[in-house]
Design a protein around this motif. Structure first.
Motif, short mmCIF file in Angstrom:
data_model
loop_
_atom_site.label_atom_id
_atom_site.label_comp_id
_atom_site.label_asym_id
_atom_site.label_seq_id
_atom_site.Cartn_x
_atom_site.Cartn_y
_atom_site.Cartn_z
N PHE A 117 0.82 -1.21 0.00
CA PHE A 117 0.00 0.00 0.00
C PHE A 117 0.86 1.26 0.00
N LEU A 118 1.95 1.25 0.72
CA LEU A 118 2.81 2.43 0.73
C LEU A 118 3.46 2.64 -0.64
N ALA A 119 3.78 1.55 -1.33
CA ALA A 119 4.32 1.67 -2.69
C ALA A 119 3.27 2.24 -3.63
N CYS A 120 2.03 1.80 -3.47
CA CYS A 120 0.94 2.35 -4.30
C CYS A 120 0.71 3.82 -3.98
N ALA A 121 0.79 4.19 -2.70
CA ALA A 121 0.56 5.57 -2.29
C ALA A 121 1.59 6.53 -2.90
N SER A 355 3.16 1.54 -12.45
CA SER A 355 2.43 0.41 -11.89
C SER A 355 3.15 -0.14 -10.66
N VAL A 356 2.42 -0.95 -9.90
CA VAL A 356 2.98 -1.64 -8.74
C VAL A 356 2.61 -3.12 -8.87
N ALA A 357 3.60 -3.99 -8.72
CA ALA A 357 3.35 -5.43 -8.89
C ALA A 357 2.40 -5.94 -7.81
N PRO A 358 1.42 -6.78 -8.18
CA PRO A 358 0.51 -7.33 -7.19
C PRO A 358 1.21 -8.30 -6.25
N VAL A 359 0.63 -8.48 -5.08
CA VAL A 359 1.18 -9.40 -4.08
C VAL A 359 0.07 -10.33 -3.60
N GLY A 360 0.46 -11.37 -2.85
CA GLY A 360 -0.53 -12.26 -2.26
C GLY A 360 -1.30 -13.07 -3.29
N LEU A 361 -0.63 -13.52 -4.36
CA LEU A 361 -1.32 -14.22 -5.44
C LEU A 361 -1.53 -15.70 -5.18
N ASP A 362 -1.05 -16.21 -4.08
CA ASP A 362 -1.23 -17.63 -3.75
C ASP A 362 -1.63 -17.75 -2.29
N SER A 363 -2.69 -17.03 -1.92
CA SER A 363 -3.03 -16.91 -0.50
C SER A 363 -4.12 -17.86 -0.03
N VAL A 364 -4.86 -18.48 -0.95
CA VAL A 364 -5.94 -19.38 -0.56
C VAL A 364 -5.37 -20.80 -0.47
N LYS A 365 -5.13 -21.25 0.75
CA LYS A 365 -4.43 -22.52 0.99
C LYS A 365 -5.32 -23.55 1.65
N ALA A 366 -6.63 -23.38 1.54
CA ALA A 366 -7.57 -24.31 2.17
C ALA A 366 -7.58 -25.64 1.43
N SER A 503 -9.29 -7.70 -7.23
CA SER A 503 -9.12 -8.11 -8.62
C SER A 503 -7.85 -7.51 -9.20
N ASP A 504 -7.31 -8.18 -10.21
CA ASP A 504 -6.18 -7.62 -10.96
C ASP A 504 -6.66 -6.96 -12.25
N ARG A 505 -7.97 -6.72 -12.34
CA ARG A 505 -8.57 -6.09 -13.52
C ARG A 505 -8.99 -4.65 -13.19
N SER A 506 -9.53 -3.95 -14.18
CA SER A 506 -9.94 -2.57 -13.99
C SER A 506 -11.20 -2.48 -13.13
N TYR A 507 -11.43 -1.31 -12.55
CA TYR A 507 -12.63 -1.15 -11.74
C TYR A 507 -13.89 -1.27 -12.59
N GLU A 508 -13.80 -0.87 -13.88
CA GLU A 508 -14.97 -1.01 -14.75
C GLU A 508 -15.32 -2.48 -14.95
#
Length: 564
Positions: A117-121, A355-366, A503-508
């Protein structure tokens, strides 16, 4: 810009970098509309109440100029998009400053959420300010993906995009003097500490405020709000996609109280923003309810800036940050143009951010689940059932007699009681908390969400065990999001692969994807206008009265698991 340039341009002895010519400035001191030019040097206002010449000119054409709006408390994650897409989504609505708490992502990936978030800010056009999440996990009654202590927060103090310690929701910990809680508060004793105190009154409220906590956004009645502002708090009037307190608190907002009331959205999705607006929606709603425009626009800017120590904004005045909203209509808050730090907001400006690279892309470990995992043991007699209150995240603690066969309790559609379960998804354990909920109107199928405040395990509500299992398993496959299932088939879904939250897509794209999701939920009989966020708040064990986590039903008033 150099100080001599600001002085010269403010005096009119040198052309201003930017002149917004011929506006009607809405004076937040008197409430008057005054014809003037506004001179800007770099990102700072240097001149008002006069005529100016400038290198660049924006023609005001008599439009009304007000300070940029400040959302005093929100979770960007609840917009379902990244901070950069959130920037594109709400800045055109006049929100030039947003104070966010990355609490949702922090519960999934820890302090990596702060870094992201700080990188995005650093890149957003709006001024995105980041508060450090104070309660990760929120309680000991759930399984989170991370734990953040005072020592983990310390390295982030003083970051130029930081603002303080975010909502301190562990009220029992504060009042009971829990050492870990007090260590976090002490770390930010010279800064801002945000509050989270639903229904807290009397001497306990005094103790909570005495800890140095200055704001609260969980106030739901005017009487409660009045007590809090009389005791020195700034109450943040909230109107989100689920939590809607504006109508209840509106009667309190007038000229006298406006220095103590600000505005926030907390959790608002892109579809609601597209259909209604953001802070601009709150402004026109409050004015429509008869609140004085001067009081409302103060709450939306000046009070907000003062409460959070942002002394460089909140007024259109020399020396203030050049965050300016041009309106075609004051009472309708009809936003025409937005200037953020002296820059006219348009798509070309957004294109300059990088841009800022996304994180947490493998977080669902159930682990995958089956229909049998959702059987609820229990015989005849009353049992605790969560009662949903539309438009509120506060729930009721109901006692209902449910059908029981062979020692297993079943849904009762006549009582509108269906199952709810929380499946642990962080890879820490394989917990599944089971219970029942009333208020969805669901007749068949299931809906599931990997957004489950605050620890963000998978929450599923369903009338059929097999459909509940299918919905959960689909979220595991797509690494988080929303899913609607009936008769074993996925009827609609929205992948949220970034920490299972965004999402990694646009808000639209996200906005448009919410339409078939809502329609699919209605096809199951669901009557709630925002069912997915309503599901997401069922596991929130810091909001009264009955909630559910991966450990089971939680009696929030007693702050303990329900045993029955």
């Amino acid at each position: 810009m150099p100080l001599p340039a600001r002085i010269a341009q403010g005096r009119g002895s040198a052309p201003a970098d930017l002149v917004i010519r011929d506006v009607r400035l809405f004076d937040l001191v008197t409430g008057d509309l005054i014809r003037t030019d506004i001179a800007v040097c770099g990102g700072t206002i240097v001149g008002t109440y006069g005529s100016y010449h400038g290198t660049r000119v924006i023609e005001g054409r008599g439009r009304i100029a007000v300070p940029g709006f400040i959302d005093t408390h929100l979770h960007v994650e609840s917009s379902l998009v990244t901070p950069l897409e959130f920037d594109r989504c709400v800045l055109p609505h006049g929100v030039t400053t947003a104070i966010c708490d990355p609490h949702e992502m922090a519960n999934v990936i820890g302090t990596g959420a702060f870094d992201y978030f700080l990188a995005c800010a650093e890149r957003t056009i709006m001024d995105l300010r980041v508060q450090l999440s104070s309660c990760v996990p929120a309680t000991h009654l759930e399984t989170a993906g991370a734990r953040i202590e005072a020592a983990d927060l310390a390295p982030y103090r003083g970051h130029r995009s930081g603002i303080g310690l975010a909502e301190f929701m562990n009220v029992p910990g504060v009042l009971g003097g829990d050492p870990a809680c007090l260590a976090k508060i002490a770390l930010f004793a010279d800064g801002h500490v945000d509050g989270h105190a639903p229904l807290l009154r009397g001497l306990d409220l005094n103790g909570y405020i005495a800890a140095g906590i200055r704001t609260d956004h969980e106030t739901t009645t005017s009487d409660e709000a009045l007590e809090k502002i009389r005791k020195g708090m700034t109450v943040l009037i909230r109107e989100g996609s689920v939590s809607k307190d504006l109508h209840a608190l509106a009667p309190l907002l007038d000229i006298a109280t406006s220095p103590f009331l600000a505005l926030c959205t907390d959790d608002r999705n892109p579809l609601d923003i597209a259909e209604e607006g953001h802070i601009d929606h709150m402004i026109r709603t409050l004015i429509g309810l008869g609140r004085p425009p001067l009081a409302v626009y103060r709450a939306a800017s000046l009070t907000a800036a003062t409460a959070f120590g942002l002394r460089d904004r909140g007024l259109i005045a020399p020396g203030r940050r050049a965050d300016i909203v041009l309106l075609d209509d004051l009472e309708a808050c009809a936003v025409s143009d937005v200037i953020a730090a002296g820059r006219l907001v348009d798509e070309g400006l957004f294109a300059t951010r990088g841009s800022v690279a996304p994180v947490g892309l493998d977080s669902v470990k159930a682990a995958r689940v089956s229909a049998d995992d959702f059987q609820v043991s229990g015989g005849l007699g009353e049992s605790s059932v969560i009662g949903v209150v539309p438009g509120r995240i506060i729930t009721e603690h109901l006692r209902l007699t449910l059908p029981s066969r062979g020692g297993v309790r079943h849904v009762d559609l006549e009582q509108d009681a269906v199952k709810v379960a929380v499946v642990a998804r962080h890879g820490v354990n394989r917990n599944i908390g089971l219970g029942f909920v009333k208020g969805f109107g669901m007749k068949r199928g299931a809906i599931a969400s990997s957004i489950g405040h605050d620890s963000h395990n998978i929450c599923v509500v369903g009338a059929d065990d097999a459909d509940m299992a299918a919905a959960v398993n689909r979220l595991i496959e797509i690494q988080g999001g929303f899913a609607v299932v009936s008769d074993g088939e996925v009827r609609a879904e929205l992948p949220l692969p970034i920490a299972g939250l965004m999402s990694d897509r646009s808000y639209e794209w996200v906005r448009d994807a919410l339409h078939p999701l809502r329609a699919a939920a209605r096809d199951l009989g669901v009557v709630l206008p925002e069912p997915f966020l309503q599901v997401a708040f069922l596991p929130l064990p810091v909001i009264p009265h009955l909630k559910i986590t991966d450990m089971g039903l939680v009696d929030v008033d007693r702050f303990e698991l329900v045993r029955e």
